[in-house]
Every structure is written in C-alpha cells, then in structure tokens.
Design a protein around this motif. Structure first.
Motif, PDB file in Angstrom:
ATOM      1  N   CYS A  19       0.839   4.374   5.670  1.00 18.89           N
ATOM      2  CA  CYS A  19       1.061   4.506   6.911  1.00 18.89           C
ATOM      3  C   CYS A  19       2.036   4.023   8.457  1.00 18.89           C
ATOM      4  O   CYS A  19       2.414   2.868   7.928  1.00 18.89           O
ATOM      5  N   CYS A  69       0.918   0.426   9.307  1.00 20.90           N
ATOM      6  CA  CYS A  69       0.217   0.498   8.688  1.00 20.90           C
ATOM      7  C   CYS A  69       0.265  -1.339   9.787  1.00 20.90           C
ATOM      8  O   CYS A  69       1.157  -1.985   9.586  1.00 20.90           O
ATOM      9  N   ARG A 104       0.407   3.987   0.399  1.00 17.84           N
ATOM     10  CA  ARG A 104      -0.326   5.341   1.014  1.00 17.84           C
ATOM     11  C   ARG A 104       1.053   5.401   2.591  1.00 17.84           C
ATOM     12  O   ARG A 104       1.411   6.510   3.302  1.00 17.84           O
ATOM     13  N   LYS A 120      -8.553   4.772   3.352  1.00 11.56           N
ATOM     14  CA  LYS A 120      -8.270   6.989   3.525  1.00 11.56           C
ATOM     15  C   LYS A 120      -8.184   7.235   1.782  1.00 11.56           C
ATOM     16  O   LYS A 120      -7.597   7.993   1.760  1.00 11.56           O
ATOM     17  N   CYS A 174       0.560  -0.917   0.299  1.00 12.49           N
ATOM     18  CA  CYS A 174      -0.073  -0.121   0.127  1.00 12.49           C
ATOM     19  C   CYS A 174       0.848   1.636   0.820  1.00 12.49           C
ATOM     20  O   CYS A 174       1.828   1.461   1.033  1.00 12.49           O
TER      21      CYS A 174
HETATM   22  S1  SF4 Z   1      -3.237   2.056   7.503  1.00 16.89           S
HETATM   23 FE1  SF4 Z   1      -4.957   1.426   5.206  1.00 16.89          FE
HETATM   24  S2  SF4 Z   1      -3.705   2.928   4.078  1.00 16.89           S
HETATM   25 FE2  SF4 Z   1      -2.390   2.885   5.371  1.00 16.89          FE
HETATM   26  S3  SF4 Z   1      -0.319   1.752   5.113  1.00 16.89           S
HETATM   27 FE3  SF4 Z   1      -2.329   0.722   5.836  1.00 16.89          FE
HETATM   28  S4  SF4 Z   1      -3.170  -0.375   4.242  1.00 16.89           S
HETATM   29 FE4  SF4 Z   1      -2.542   1.490   3.545  1.00 16.89          FE
END
Ligand code: SF4
Length: 294
Positions: free
Chosen positions: A38, A41, A36, A123, A34
């Motif tokens: 985060c 995560c 993103r 998100k 992913c």
């Molecule tokens: S928390 Fe969700 S949006 Fe963030 S990196 Fe992980 S899978 Fe992706």
C-alpha cells in the motif's frame, strides 16, 4: 506467494510487544514488512526507524518469524491479566505468504489455548480460512476498506484483496457469528474523503452485515511521504501540490480537515445501523478507538 518477493525466515526473541497509550495492551506481528505494497502504509516508517529501506525493502522483502507461534504460546502461559491483543498492527497477518507459512493460523491456535481478547486488522480475504479458530475466540476482525472503487484500490493497495472480496469476507465471518466490521482507513484527501465515497463504503459495510464502521484520516510519517507523493505524481498529479503543502511540516492533516472529515463520517454512520458488540471479556478497547492507534 507474491512474484518477485523475497522471503527471509528468521527467528525472534519475543512475540508479544507491550504497547503504551493504545486501546490494546499488546501487539502481534508474525511478519515484518508487507507485500500488499500500500502506497500510504504507515508501517513503512517503522522500517525507516530500523534503518531499513521503506520501498522495496518493506514490500518486496518479507521477514517470516518462523518461531513466532511457539514463542507466543510460551509467553501467553505467563500472562495473568486478560488484556486485549492486536494482531496485524505493522503488517497484514493474511498477506499472500500466510497461505504457505501459516504463522497467523498457528498464532490463533496459541490464542485458543490461552485466550486473550483479540483484534485483527487485515485487508485479506484469506481470514475466512481460519473461521474454525476465530469462532473459539473473543475477537473483532477489522477489515481495512477505505474505498469501494476497485480502480483506486488497485492503484493504492496493489496486492491487497479487492474491496469486494474483503466485504464478502465480512459477510462470511458475521454469518459464522464472528464480530467483524470495516475500518475505512486511511481516507485519502481528494480521492476517498467525499461524503459520497464514505457513504459508499458505509453502505457496502452495512449491506455485508458489518457490526461497526469507523474511519481514520491519512497520516504521512517521513518514511511514508516519498512513496505517497510518488503515487500521486504518477496517478493523480493534480492532487500532488495540495498534498505536499498539507503535509510539508506535519504528519497529520490540519485539525480543521480532521474535524470536517469526522463530521462527515458521523453523518454517514448515522444513516446505517451498525450494532457494535462489546468484547465478551470486559475491556475498554473498541474498534472506533483503533483509528487512533493503527
Ligand atoms: S497498510 Fe496494511 S496491508 Fe497495506 S502494506 Fe501496510 S500493513 Fe500491509
């Protein structure tokens, strides 16, 4: 598409994954990894279990399952029970590359043809692109918004849509008649776990028409800890010793912390009027239960 991200087009042998002990029966993840990025995560740990890198290997190398929608359409035709499916449990189905690949959109098209009750976790404000399909589904869209601080979000979720954009997407979906709400997750100790911070998220969720608001504490699996601790060391060094002590021997915070957080969240939730809707298809799953699973 994110800069510096490598996309690998792969084919997979199945789309639906059977899930045990969760409030949904199936999960769907059209991408692996992913972008993103985060820092907290939990899905990084899934990469660790597959022997893959949990840092850049997770958020800068994305596997795109190009045959996913066709495979799913085939699998859905064989399903008899109308059990809930969750889309986006280990990756954001609306991460940047979805704009180009449209695997999530075609996944929704397969679900429109063979419907199952659906939960989407994201998100990404890109979800509004698919309103035309979502209105045809028995769906709950959970926007993950742990803080309304744009600064904290930028530091901890560097490539996610800003909190305000996610909240605007909630408003757009609810206005279109789609059930959408906020899953404030994960709540970060010392950064977003104060009553004031939780209240700010709940108030914003209510102001944007969210039908539900739930919370989930931070969980740090072994494959995630180094990334979260590195983030604290760089951005919030004062919080690092307490976090290292808290999670030294465990993946979840201690019971007393979780109980106090839940109490605070209940107090906050009671100040607003979230009107959670049941699925149209009779199902036991509810967004408030999702925090146990995702
Ligand atoms: S928390 Fe969700 S949006 Fe963030 S990196 Fe992980 S899978 Fe992706």
């Amino acid at each position: 598409m994110g800069s510096g991200v490598v996309y690998r087009e792969i084919t997979v042998k199945s789309a639906l994954t059977r899930v045990q002990g969760m409030p949904f029966a199936w999960s769907l993840n059209p991408y692996m990894g992913c972008e993103r990025g985060c820092v907290y995560c939990y899905a990084r740990d899934y990469h660790a279990r597959r022997g893959r890198d949990t840092g850049a290997g997770f958020d800068r190398e994305i596997d795109v399952k190009i045959n996913f929608p066709e495979l799913l359409a085939h699998e859905l035709r064989r399903i008899r029970k109308r059990e809930t499916v969750a889309l986006g449990t280990a990756t954001d189905p609306y991460q940047q590359c979805e704009g180009r690949y449209r695997i999530t959109r075609r996944t929704l098209e397969a679900l429109v043809a063979s419907p199952l009750p659906l939960v989407i976790v994201t998100k990404g404000s890109m979800v509004v692109r698919d309103i035309d399909l979502l209105v045809k589904l028995d769906v709950k869209v959970c926007f993950s918004v742990g803080t309304v601080s744009a600064e904290l979000a930028r530091a901890s979720e560097p490539h996610a849509s800003p909190p305000q954009a996610r909240l605007e997407a909630v408003r757009r979906l609810v206005s279109a008649g789609i059930d959408a709400g906020v899953l404030a997750a994960p709540i970060l100790p010392g950064l977003s776990d104060s009553e004031e911070s939780l209240d700010a998220v709940a108030a914003a969720a209510a102001a944007h028409g969210a039908t539900f608001f739930s919370t989930r504490p931070l969980k740090l699996d072994p494959g995630v800890k180094p990334h979260y601790f590195a983030f604290l060391a760089e951005r919030f060094p004062d919080l690092l010793p307490a976090a290292e002590a808290r999670f030294a021997e465990r993946v979840n915070p201690e019971r007393s912390y979780v109980d106090a957080l839940e109490k605070r969240a209940r107090r906050v939730r009671s100040r607003y009027h979230f009107k959670e809707r049941p699925f149209r298809t009779p199902q036991p799953a509810a967004p408030s239960q999702l925090r146990l699973a995702i």
